[in-house]
Design an enzyme around this catalytic site. Structure first.
Site, mmCIF file in Angstrom:
data_model
loop_
_atom_site.group_PDB
_atom_site.id
_atom_site.type_symbol
_atom_site.label_atom_id
_atom_site.label_comp_id
_atom_site.label_asym_id
_atom_site.label_seq_id
_atom_site.Cartn_x
_atom_site.Cartn_y
_atom_site.Cartn_z
ATOM 1 N N ASP A 85 40.235 47.783 49.524
ATOM 2 C CA ASP A 85 40.174 47.227 48.170
ATOM 3 C C ASP A 85 41.158 47.967 47.279
ATOM 4 O O ASP A 85 40.788 48.896 46.549
ATOM 5 C CB ASP A 85 38.741 47.330 47.622
ATOM 6 C CG ASP A 85 37.777 46.468 48.417
ATOM 7 O OD1 ASP A 85 38.194 45.404 48.915
ATOM 8 O OD2 ASP A 85 36.605 46.856 48.555
ATOM 9 N N ASN A 94 34.292 19.657 54.762
ATOM 10 C CA ASN A 94 35.619 19.335 55.303
ATOM 11 C C ASN A 94 36.633 20.434 54.966
ATOM 12 O O ASN A 94 37.389 20.894 55.831
ATOM 13 C CB ASN A 94 36.076 17.984 54.717
ATOM 14 C CG ASN A 94 37.426 17.568 55.238
ATOM 15 O OD1 ASN A 94 37.617 17.413 56.440
ATOM 16 N ND2 ASN A 94 38.374 17.401 54.318
ATOM 17 N N THR A 95 36.601 20.897 53.718
ATOM 18 C CA THR A 95 37.538 21.950 53.288
ATOM 19 C C THR A 95 37.205 23.269 53.973
ATOM 20 O O THR A 95 38.104 24.006 54.402
ATOM 21 C CB THR A 95 37.471 22.109 51.747
ATOM 22 O OG1 THR A 95 37.657 20.823 51.164
ATOM 23 C CG2 THR A 95 38.539 23.050 51.233
ATOM 24 N N ASP A 109 37.739 39.187 54.774
ATOM 25 C CA ASP A 109 36.552 38.937 53.941
ATOM 26 C C ASP A 109 36.890 37.826 52.954
ATOM 27 O O ASP A 109 37.144 38.068 51.781
ATOM 28 C CB ASP A 109 36.205 40.254 53.225
ATOM 29 C CG ASP A 109 34.911 40.191 52.442
ATOM 30 O OD1 ASP A 109 34.195 39.177 52.542
ATOM 31 O OD2 ASP A 109 34.624 41.161 51.727
ATOM 32 N N GLN A 148 27.116 48.932 43.187
ATOM 33 C CA GLN A 148 26.214 48.435 44.229
ATOM 34 C C GLN A 148 24.760 48.610 43.785
ATOM 35 O O GLN A 148 24.454 49.444 42.944
ATOM 36 C CB GLN A 148 26.453 49.197 45.546
ATOM 37 C CG GLN A 148 27.805 48.937 46.177
ATOM 38 C CD GLN A 148 27.911 47.555 46.821
ATOM 39 O OE1 GLN A 148 27.059 46.689 46.621
ATOM 40 N NE2 GLN A 148 28.968 47.337 47.573
ATOM 41 N N ARG A 161 34.913 52.266 48.495
ATOM 42 C CA ARG A 161 35.204 53.373 47.583
ATOM 43 C C ARG A 161 34.800 54.768 48.046
ATOM 44 O O ARG A 161 35.569 55.712 47.807
ATOM 45 C CB ARG A 161 34.614 53.056 46.192
ATOM 46 C CG ARG A 161 35.384 51.946 45.500
ATOM 47 C CD ARG A 161 34.591 51.295 44.388
ATOM 48 N NE ARG A 161 33.474 50.528 44.919
ATOM 49 C CZ ARG A 161 32.651 49.793 44.178
ATOM 50 N NH1 ARG A 161 32.802 49.742 42.870
ATOM 51 N NH2 ARG A 161 31.669 49.107 44.734
ATOM 52 N N LYS A 190 39.013 45.996 56.576
ATOM 53 C CA LYS A 190 38.640 44.743 55.928
ATOM 54 C C LYS A 190 39.655 44.431 54.834
ATOM 55 O O LYS A 190 39.945 45.273 53.992
ATOM 56 C CB LYS A 190 37.248 44.864 55.298
ATOM 57 C CG LYS A 190 36.809 43.599 54.565
ATOM 58 C CD LYS A 190 35.385 43.706 54.114
ATOM 59 C CE LYS A 190 35.233 44.326 52.759
ATOM 60 N NZ LYS A 190 35.635 43.467 51.626
ATOM 61 N N LEU A 240 33.539 29.210 50.471
ATOM 62 C CA LEU A 240 32.489 28.237 50.113
ATOM 63 C C LEU A 240 33.145 27.039 49.443
ATOM 64 O O LEU A 240 33.880 27.181 48.457
ATOM 65 C CB LEU A 240 31.444 28.855 49.167
ATOM 66 C CG LEU A 240 30.348 27.902 48.684
ATOM 67 C CD1 LEU A 240 29.551 27.304 49.845
ATOM 68 C CD2 LEU A 240 29.404 28.584 47.720
ATOM 69 N N ASP A 241 32.904 25.848 50.014
ATOM 70 C CA ASP A 241 33.443 24.611 49.444
ATOM 71 C C ASP A 241 32.724 23.465 50.152
ATOM 72 O O ASP A 241 31.747 23.702 50.869
ATOM 73 C CB ASP A 241 34.976 24.562 49.688
ATOM 74 C CG ASP A 241 35.697 23.735 48.612
ATOM 75 O OD1 ASP A 241 35.230 22.621 48.328
ATOM 76 O OD2 ASP A 241 36.709 24.205 48.089
ATOM 77 N N ILE A 242 33.209 22.240 50.015
ATOM 78 C CA ILE A 242 32.594 21.145 50.774
ATOM 79 C C ILE A 242 32.952 21.329 52.251
ATOM 80 O O ILE A 242 33.957 21.979 52.587
ATOM 81 C CB ILE A 242 33.056 19.758 50.265
ATOM 82 C CG1 ILE A 242 34.583 19.604 50.373
ATOM 83 C CG2 ILE A 242 32.578 19.511 48.847
ATOM 84 C CD1 ILE A 242 35.056 18.174 50.183
ATOM 85 N N LYS A 283 35.055 35.063 52.222
ATOM 86 C CA LYS A 283 33.879 34.536 51.511
ATOM 87 C C LYS A 283 34.079 33.065 51.114
ATOM 88 O O LYS A 283 34.011 32.691 49.938
ATOM 89 C CB LYS A 283 33.565 35.374 50.274
ATOM 90 C CG LYS A 283 33.063 36.781 50.587
ATOM 91 C CD LYS A 283 32.416 37.417 49.385
ATOM 92 C CE LYS A 283 31.883 38.796 49.674
ATOM 93 N NZ LYS A 283 32.907 39.839 49.771
ATOM 94 N N ARG A 297 26.284 54.283 51.260
ATOM 95 C CA ARG A 297 26.528 55.486 50.467
ATOM 96 C C ARG A 297 25.803 56.683 51.092
ATOM 97 O O ARG A 297 24.656 56.553 51.518
ATOM 98 C CB ARG A 297 25.985 55.323 49.032
ATOM 99 C CG ARG A 297 26.682 54.252 48.189
ATOM 100 C CD ARG A 297 28.102 54.619 47.855
ATOM 101 N NE ARG A 297 28.757 53.669 46.966
ATOM 102 C CZ ARG A 297 29.437 52.579 47.366
ATOM 103 N NH1 ARG A 297 29.522 52.282 48.647
ATOM 104 N NH2 ARG A 297 30.023 51.794 46.483
ATOM 105 N N THR A 324 25.395 42.369 47.956
ATOM 106 C CA THR A 324 24.613 43.616 47.801
ATOM 107 C C THR A 324 24.632 44.175 46.377
ATOM 108 O O THR A 324 23.969 45.162 46.110
ATOM 109 C CB THR A 324 25.128 44.705 48.770
ATOM 110 O OG1 THR A 324 26.549 44.738 48.700
ATOM 111 C CG2 THR A 324 24.701 44.449 50.186
#
Ligand code: C5P
Length: 234
Positions: A14, A71-72, A63, A191, A212, A36, A67-69, A65, A182, A119
């Site tokens: 990150d 087909n996409t 990563d 978190q 982190r 990641k 989310l859509d319909i 993540k 942690r 989380t």
């Protein structure tokens, strides 16, 4: 799954720029085998870095993540699998989108896991969304884990707090990837549902995602070694 402790830790890159991420990877050398690449870096040239990591023999968890319909989702996940990543993820939202994503990885070597509940969320956050229940997070995580398993996911991303319930309900081979890791000496940051590496693994986590506490430490190799020592009970 009997993986050495160091191979269970996925370090979250990150960083705001690819240059910073690349510098960090160089600093860590052979210490880290699994990275990641997440949303921050994806939109700052992270896909290019991903190819460099693969060429250097590292494992990569994209990563995304998604989310859509349906087909996409299917088409996006197919393109992600074609990048040759070892693992990617979607949000477990409903059976239709999960099934579409599962179709997207078919025929590839990319493991597909689902985010149950992020989380950094707790019961108050779910209450705000109209989910009013004292065990809201636990119930929703388990519901989504079971939904994901039935729809064909390889596993889920979930906090260590819910890992043992998921393991009991979904079986040992259903992969659990756990962020929010942690040590007692680490800062909690944003978190909420955190746990030590050894406890998360004892609860059933296969992989731990750590950002982190390692990337922001003045001595990241030392921070990684402390996580490994905790898993090994040293
Ligand atoms: O810095 P920290 O160890 O908190 O980073 C956790 C990483 O795991 C971040 O990259 C974050 O996007 C990711 N993550 C998470 N919670 C989830 C899924 C992914 O914190 N449920």
């Amino acid at each position: 799954m009997t993986l050495p402790a160091a191979e269970r830790i996925i370090v979250a890159l990150d960083f705001p720029t690819v240059d910073e991420a690349r510098k960090f990877v160089g600093q860590m050398g052979d210490t880290v085998s699994y990275y990641k690449v997440g949303l921050e870096l994806i939109y700052a040239g992270g896909l290019e870095l991903l190819q460099e990591l693969k060429a250097a023999g590292k494992k990569v968890f994209l990563d995304a993540k998604v989310l859509d319909i349906g087909n996409t989702v299917e088409r996006a996940v197919r393109n992600i699998a074609e990048l040759g990543v070892d693992m990617t993820n979607i949000h477990v939202h409903d059976t239709k989108t999960v099934k579409a994503a599962v179709c997207g990885v078919q025929g590839s070597n990319t493991a597909l896991v689902g985010v149950t509940v992020l989380t950094n969320l707790d019961n108050r956050d779910l209450d705000e969304q109209g989910i009013k229940d004292d065990l809201a997070v636990n119930n929703l995580v388990l519901k989504r884990a079971i939904m994901g398993k039935l729809a064909g996911l390889d596993g889920v991303v979930s906090s260590g707090l819910e890992a043992s319930t998921i393991r009991n309900q979904c079986g040992r081979s259903f992969m659990i990837v756990t962020p929010g890791i942690r040590l007692p000496s680490d800062k909690i940051d944003d978190q909420e549902r955190i746990m030590t590496p050894s406890r998360a693994i004892a609860n059933g986590a296969h992989y731990l995602v750590v950002g982190r506490p390692i990337t922001q430490d003045a001595n990241p190799r030392g921070a990684f070694a402390r996580m490994v020592a905790d898993i090994e009970g040293r």
